[in-house]
Design an enzyme around this catalytic site. Structure first.
Site, PDB file in Angstrom:
ATOM      1  N   ASN A 115     -14.218  36.734  13.098  1.00  0.00           N
ATOM      2  CA  ASN A 115     -15.268  36.617  14.104  1.00  0.00           C
ATOM      3  C   ASN A 115     -14.765  35.756  15.250  1.00  0.00           C
ATOM      4  O   ASN A 115     -14.463  34.589  15.050  1.00  0.00           O
ATOM      5  CB  ASN A 115     -16.529  36.006  13.489  1.00  0.00           C
ATOM      6  CG  ASN A 115     -17.143  36.948  12.480  1.00  0.00           C
ATOM      7  OD1 ASN A 115     -17.391  38.123  12.770  1.00  0.00           O
ATOM      8  ND2 ASN A 115     -17.357  36.469  11.266  1.00  0.00           N
ATOM      9  N   GLY A 135     -18.140  22.719   7.694  1.00  0.00           N
ATOM     10  CA  GLY A 135     -17.574  21.658   6.869  1.00  0.00           C
ATOM     11  C   GLY A 135     -16.935  22.135   5.583  1.00  0.00           C
ATOM     12  O   GLY A 135     -17.095  23.277   5.171  1.00  0.00           O
ATOM     13  N   GLU A 136     -16.169  21.229   4.969  1.00  0.00           N
ATOM     14  CA  GLU A 136     -15.525  21.511   3.691  1.00  0.00           C
ATOM     15  C   GLU A 136     -16.352  20.801   2.606  1.00  0.00           C
ATOM     16  O   GLU A 136     -16.320  19.567   2.489  1.00  0.00           O
ATOM     17  CB  GLU A 136     -14.081  20.993   3.730  1.00  0.00           C
ATOM     18  CG  GLU A 136     -13.388  20.910   2.376  1.00  0.00           C
ATOM     19  CD  GLU A 136     -13.454  22.195   1.546  1.00  0.00           C
ATOM     20  OE1 GLU A 136     -13.095  23.271   2.039  1.00  0.00           O
ATOM     21  OE2 GLU A 136     -13.896  22.117   0.383  1.00  0.00           O
ATOM     22  N   SER A 170     -17.795  27.459  -1.342  1.00  0.00           N
ATOM     23  CA  SER A 170     -16.535  27.951  -0.785  1.00  0.00           C
ATOM     24  C   SER A 170     -15.670  26.762  -0.379  1.00  0.00           C
ATOM     25  O   SER A 170     -16.128  25.846   0.289  1.00  0.00           O
ATOM     26  CB  SER A 170     -16.816  28.824   0.439  1.00  0.00           C
ATOM     27  OG  SER A 170     -15.607  29.176   1.079  1.00  0.00           O
ATOM     28  N   GLU A 172     -25.575  23.723  11.693  1.00  0.00           N
ATOM     29  CA  GLU A 172     -26.256  25.012  11.647  1.00  0.00           C
ATOM     30  C   GLU A 172     -26.402  25.546  10.227  1.00  0.00           C
ATOM     31  O   GLU A 172     -25.578  25.274   9.363  1.00  0.00           O
ATOM     32  CB  GLU A 172     -25.484  26.034  12.493  1.00  0.00           C
ATOM     33  CG  GLU A 172     -25.532  25.676  13.973  1.00  0.00           C
ATOM     34  CD  GLU A 172     -24.765  26.637  14.864  1.00  0.00           C
ATOM     35  OE1 GLU A 172     -25.323  27.065  15.867  1.00  0.00           O
ATOM     36  OE2 GLU A 172     -23.597  26.942  14.570  1.00  0.00           O
ATOM     37  N   CYS A 186      -8.415  24.429  10.109  1.00  0.00           N
ATOM     38  CA  CYS A 186      -7.920  25.795   9.945  1.00  0.00           C
ATOM     39  C   CYS A 186      -7.892  26.427  11.339  1.00  0.00           C
ATOM     40  O   CYS A 186      -8.842  26.280  12.109  1.00  0.00           O
ATOM     41  CB  CYS A 186      -8.803  26.596   9.000  1.00  0.00           C
ATOM     42  SG  CYS A 186      -8.853  25.864   7.361  1.00  0.00           S
ATOM     43  N   CYS A 230     -15.428  19.450  10.783  1.00  0.00           N
ATOM     44  CA  CYS A 230     -14.548  19.566   9.619  1.00  0.00           C
ATOM     45  C   CYS A 230     -13.199  18.986   9.990  1.00  0.00           C
ATOM     46  O   CYS A 230     -12.720  19.186  11.104  1.00  0.00           O
ATOM     47  CB  CYS A 230     -14.390  21.025   9.195  1.00  0.00           C
ATOM     48  SG  CYS A 230     -13.401  21.207   7.691  1.00  0.00           S
ATOM     49  N   CYS A 233     -19.621  34.280   9.963  1.00  0.00           N
ATOM     50  CA  CYS A 233     -18.668  33.327   9.356  1.00  0.00           C
ATOM     51  C   CYS A 233     -17.718  32.776  10.407  1.00  0.00           C
ATOM     52  O   CYS A 233     -17.146  33.530  11.175  1.00  0.00           O
ATOM     53  CB  CYS A 233     -17.767  34.010   8.332  1.00  0.00           C
ATOM     54  SG  CYS A 233     -18.634  34.847   7.064  1.00  0.00           S
ATOM     55  N   CYS A 288     -26.902  30.196   4.127  1.00  0.00           N
ATOM     56  CA  CYS A 288     -25.573  29.597   4.275  1.00  0.00           C
ATOM     57  C   CYS A 288     -25.771  28.173   4.788  1.00  0.00           C
ATOM     58  O   CYS A 288     -26.343  27.952   5.855  1.00  0.00           O
ATOM     59  CB  CYS A 288     -24.773  30.449   5.258  1.00  0.00           C
ATOM     60  SG  CYS A 288     -23.127  29.826   5.571  1.00  0.00           S
ATOM     61  N   CYS A 307     -10.822  28.833  12.792  1.00  0.00           N
ATOM     62  CA  CYS A 307     -12.213  28.467  12.513  1.00  0.00           C
ATOM     63  C   CYS A 307     -12.797  27.611  13.626  1.00  0.00           C
ATOM     64  O   CYS A 307     -12.214  26.592  14.014  1.00  0.00           O
ATOM     65  CB  CYS A 307     -12.276  27.711  11.185  1.00  0.00           C
ATOM     66  SG  CYS A 307     -13.906  27.010  10.838  1.00  0.00           S
ATOM     67  N   SER A 334     -10.915  30.049  -0.018  1.00  0.00           N
ATOM     68  CA  SER A 334     -10.421  30.640   1.230  1.00  0.00           C
ATOM     69  C   SER A 334      -8.907  30.750   1.159  1.00  0.00           C
ATOM     70  O   SER A 334      -8.195  29.788   1.410  1.00  0.00           O
ATOM     71  CB  SER A 334     -10.832  29.749   2.407  1.00  0.00           C
ATOM     72  OG  SER A 334     -12.238  29.733   2.515  1.00  0.00           O
ATOM     73  N   LEU A 335      -8.432  31.935   0.819  1.00  0.00           N
ATOM     74  CA  LEU A 335      -6.989  32.118   0.623  1.00  0.00           C
ATOM     75  C   LEU A 335      -6.302  32.483   1.945  1.00  0.00           C
ATOM     76  O   LEU A 335      -5.405  31.790   2.400  1.00  0.00           O
ATOM     77  CB  LEU A 335      -6.760  33.182  -0.463  1.00  0.00           C
ATOM     78  CG  LEU A 335      -5.368  33.252  -1.055  1.00  0.00           C
ATOM     79  CD1 LEU A 335      -4.922  31.932  -1.644  1.00  0.00           C
ATOM     80  CD2 LEU A 335      -5.301  34.358  -2.113  1.00  0.00           C
ATOM     81  N   HIS A 336      -6.679  33.601   2.514  1.00  0.00           N
ATOM     82  CA  HIS A 336      -6.286  34.012   3.872  1.00  0.00           C
ATOM     83  C   HIS A 336      -4.820  34.367   4.085  1.00  0.00           C
ATOM     84  O   HIS A 336      -4.444  34.802   5.180  1.00  0.00           O
ATOM     85  CB  HIS A 336      -6.681  32.968   4.922  1.00  0.00           C
ATOM     86  CG  HIS A 336      -8.121  32.594   4.908  1.00  0.00           C
ATOM     87  ND1 HIS A 336      -9.141  33.513   4.758  1.00  0.00           N
ATOM     88  CD2 HIS A 336      -8.740  31.382   5.011  1.00  0.00           C
ATOM     89  CE1 HIS A 336     -10.310  32.884   4.793  1.00  0.00           C
ATOM     90  NE2 HIS A 336     -10.101  31.604   4.924  1.00  0.00           N
TER      91      HIS A 336
HETATM   92  N1  SAH Z   1     -14.784  24.939   4.446  1.00  0.00           N
HETATM   93  C1  SAH Z   1     -15.058  25.964   3.518  1.00  0.00           C
HETATM   94  C2  SAH Z   1     -16.388  26.651   3.721  1.00  0.00           C
HETATM   95  C3  SAH Z   1     -16.824  26.983   5.129  1.00  0.00           C
HETATM   96  S1  SAH Z   1     -16.059  28.291   5.950  1.00  0.00           S
HETATM   97  C4  SAH Z   1     -13.951  26.970   3.485  1.00  0.00           C
HETATM   98  O1  SAH Z   1     -13.096  26.938   4.365  1.00  0.00           O
HETATM   99  O2  SAH Z   1     -13.920  27.763   2.552  1.00  0.00           O
HETATM  100  C5  SAH Z   1     -16.654  29.776   5.156  1.00  0.00           C
HETATM  101  C6  SAH Z   1     -15.654  30.950   5.268  1.00  0.00           C
HETATM  102  O3  SAH Z   1     -15.572  31.443   6.608  1.00  0.00           O
HETATM  103  C7  SAH Z   1     -14.244  30.535   4.872  1.00  0.00           C
HETATM  104  O4  SAH Z   1     -13.632  31.489   4.053  1.00  0.00           O
HETATM  105  C8  SAH Z   1     -13.569  30.477   6.219  1.00  0.00           C
HETATM  106  O5  SAH Z   1     -12.195  30.560   6.100  1.00  0.00           O
HETATM  107  C9  SAH Z   1     -14.201  31.635   6.932  1.00  0.00           C
HETATM  108  N2  SAH Z   1     -13.987  31.609   8.372  1.00  0.00           N
HETATM  109  C10 SAH Z   1     -13.700  30.544   9.147  1.00  0.00           C
HETATM  110  N3  SAH Z   1     -13.554  30.924  10.441  1.00  0.00           N
HETATM  111  C11 SAH Z   1     -13.757  32.254  10.479  1.00  0.00           C
HETATM  112  C12 SAH Z   1     -13.790  33.213  11.540  1.00  0.00           C
HETATM  113  N4  SAH Z   1     -13.593  32.850  12.802  1.00  0.00           N
HETATM  114  N5  SAH Z   1     -14.053  34.499  11.203  1.00  0.00           N
HETATM  115  C13 SAH Z   1     -14.314  34.847   9.930  1.00  0.00           C
HETATM  116  N6  SAH Z   1     -14.314  33.995   8.905  1.00  0.00           N
HETATM  117  C14 SAH Z   1     -14.037  32.700   9.160  1.00  0.00           C
HETATM  118 FE1  SF4 Z   2     -13.029  23.465   7.627  1.00  0.00          FE
HETATM  119 FE2  SF4 Z   2     -13.494  25.694   6.213  1.00  0.00          FE
HETATM  120 FE3  SF4 Z   2     -13.317  25.778   8.895  1.00  0.00          FE
HETATM  121 FE4  SF4 Z   2     -11.127  25.307   7.419  1.00  0.00          FE
HETATM  122  S1  SF4 Z   2     -12.368  27.206   7.431  1.00  0.00           S
HETATM  123  S2  SF4 Z   2     -11.712  24.213   9.282  1.00  0.00           S
HETATM  124  S3  SF4 Z   2     -11.966  24.087   5.757  1.00  0.00           S
HETATM  125  S4  SF4 Z   2     -14.877  24.737   7.723  1.00  0.00           S
END
Ligand code: SAH
Ligand code: SF4
Length: 376
Positions: free
Chosen positions: A310, A179-180, A211, A91, A130, A126, A353, A119, A133, A233-235
């Protein structure tokens, strides 16, 4: 199989032309037809000699992934689902900001009224898992090719410029889809070179953001190969929590990640790194955790982007309440950090996201493993 010209950066295209006994400017000419005018038919490239067009047409194609679905949300966010073969789909999401007619929405740095961010996805699925995600939950199938990555921008630019009647509908690109990106390093770098190329999409380095979840050695490689704006992506404010949310942290802990960010800034087009922080209710959103985050990010010139979580089916997480997000942000602001809360766009069409799921034929047997874990 024919060569797909969408996947060649300028030097590769020039080398191809040289091999065919043509001058390098032919490559630039054809790149402009393909990437700027959205042309895929060689016959339409009228200023290229007929002989060369015919020779090109015999061995090469201009081919973007097929669109399976095209959805627009009431807020203008648009999502495309692309077929990338063998049962996989990816997507891309377009997020328009500012009114086409409205002066007040002018972008300070360019005077442009309109900002359109695309985007882009880099992998089918991926592998990094995480926990919050949706893409990560699907499993991993394969890396996208350069043509599949650039093809998303090619298709979006082409259909948007007709629809909106503006010449450059995509002003910004974020490598934040499925994806990463740093796990598909070579293809992503070649694709980004095309995004930056003045004979292709001409997007500035500051308006192209990658990212990453924090692949430290690849961040160092990116700094040398193609320094664009960086989001990380620190979180979580500490390793204990980050190990749970972003499992790659077990391999590259926060201290090493932050050191890589500092090294990156030396070459980056911006003098800060953006830290993304998804706000998960009761998990990482307390005022104490905000204070800890202030101490953690201290060594790095940064901006912090708080992302409301989300939801997606069976995620097991909840979105932090508005007051919790504000309180968290205020702690960061009071400590002198720059912090913003990302506005949620496109959630009515699952384009926000972390909601991008596409369709992934998992090759890692992750789904089986999860079921076994559940039974145990
Ligand atoms: N793989 C990369 C880029 C894709 S994700 C990464 O992880 O950075 C893009 C952003 O969306 C990242 O910061 C990710 O952590 C965040 N993200 C993933 N799942 C999410 C969710 N359910 N709600 C909000 N943000 C999310
Ligand atoms: Fe992959 Fe980014 Fe999702 Fe983590 S947040 S599973 S690195 S797409």
């Amino acid at each position: 199989m024919s060569l797909n010209l969408l996947g060649l950066n300028r030097s590769q295209f020039e080398a191809l032309c040289a091999d065919m006994g043509e001058k390098p400017f032919r490559a630039r000419q054809m790149m402009r037809w393909m990437h700027q005018s959205g042309v895929s038919d060689f016959n339409a490239m009228t200023d290229v000699s007929r002989g060369f067009r015919e020779r090109m047409g015999a061995s090469a194609v201009v081919s973007a992934p097929q669109v399976l679905r095209d959805t627009t949300a009431p807020d203008g966010t648009r999502k495309w689902l692309f077929d990338v073969g063998t049962g996989n789909a990816i997507e891309s999401v377009y997020i328009p900001e500012g009114d086409l007619e409205d002066d007040s929405a002018a972008d300070e740095s360019t005077g442009r009224r309109y900002r359109g961010t695309l985007c882009v996805s880099s992998q089918a699925g991926c592998a990094l898992e995480c926990s919050f995600c949706s893409t990560g939950r699907q499993g991993f199938n394969r890396n996208l090719t350069v043509a599949e990555i650039v093809g998303q921008l090619w298709h979006a630019s082409r259909s948007l410029s007709t629809g909106l009647g503006i010449e450059r509908p995509v002003t910004n690109v974020v490598m934040m889809g499925m994806g990463e990106p740093l796990a598909n390093f070579d293809n992503v770098v070649t694709a980004m070179q095309l995004m930056l190329d003045d004979h292709a999409y001409g997007i500035s380095r500051r308006r192209l953001t990658l990212s990453t979840s924090g692949l430290v050695p690849a961040i160092d490689r990116l700094r040398e190969a193609c320094p664009v704006a960086l989001a990380v992506s620190l979180h979580a404010p500490n390793d204990e929590l980050r190990n749970q949310l972003v499992p790659i942290n077990r391999k590259y802990p926060i201290r090493e990640l932050l050191a890589a960010c500092v090294r990156y800034i030396e070459k980056a087009p911006r003098d800060f790194v953006t830290f993304e922080y998804v706000m998960l209710e009761g998990v990482n959103d307390s005022v104490e955790q905000a204070r800890e985050l202030v101490r953690t990010v201290k060594p790095v010139p940064c901006k912090i982007n708080l992302i409301p979580f989300n939801p997606f089916p069976d995620s097991g997480y909840g979105r932090s309440a508005g007051p919790a997000v504000s309180a968290f942000r205020d702690v960061l602001l009071q400590a002198g950090l720059t912090a913003t809360v990302r506005r949620t766009r496109g959630d009515s069409i699952a384009a926000a996201c972390g909601q991008l799921a596409g369709r992934v034929q998992d090759k890692t047997r992750r789904v089986m493993r999860r079921m076994e874990e559940k039974r145990a």
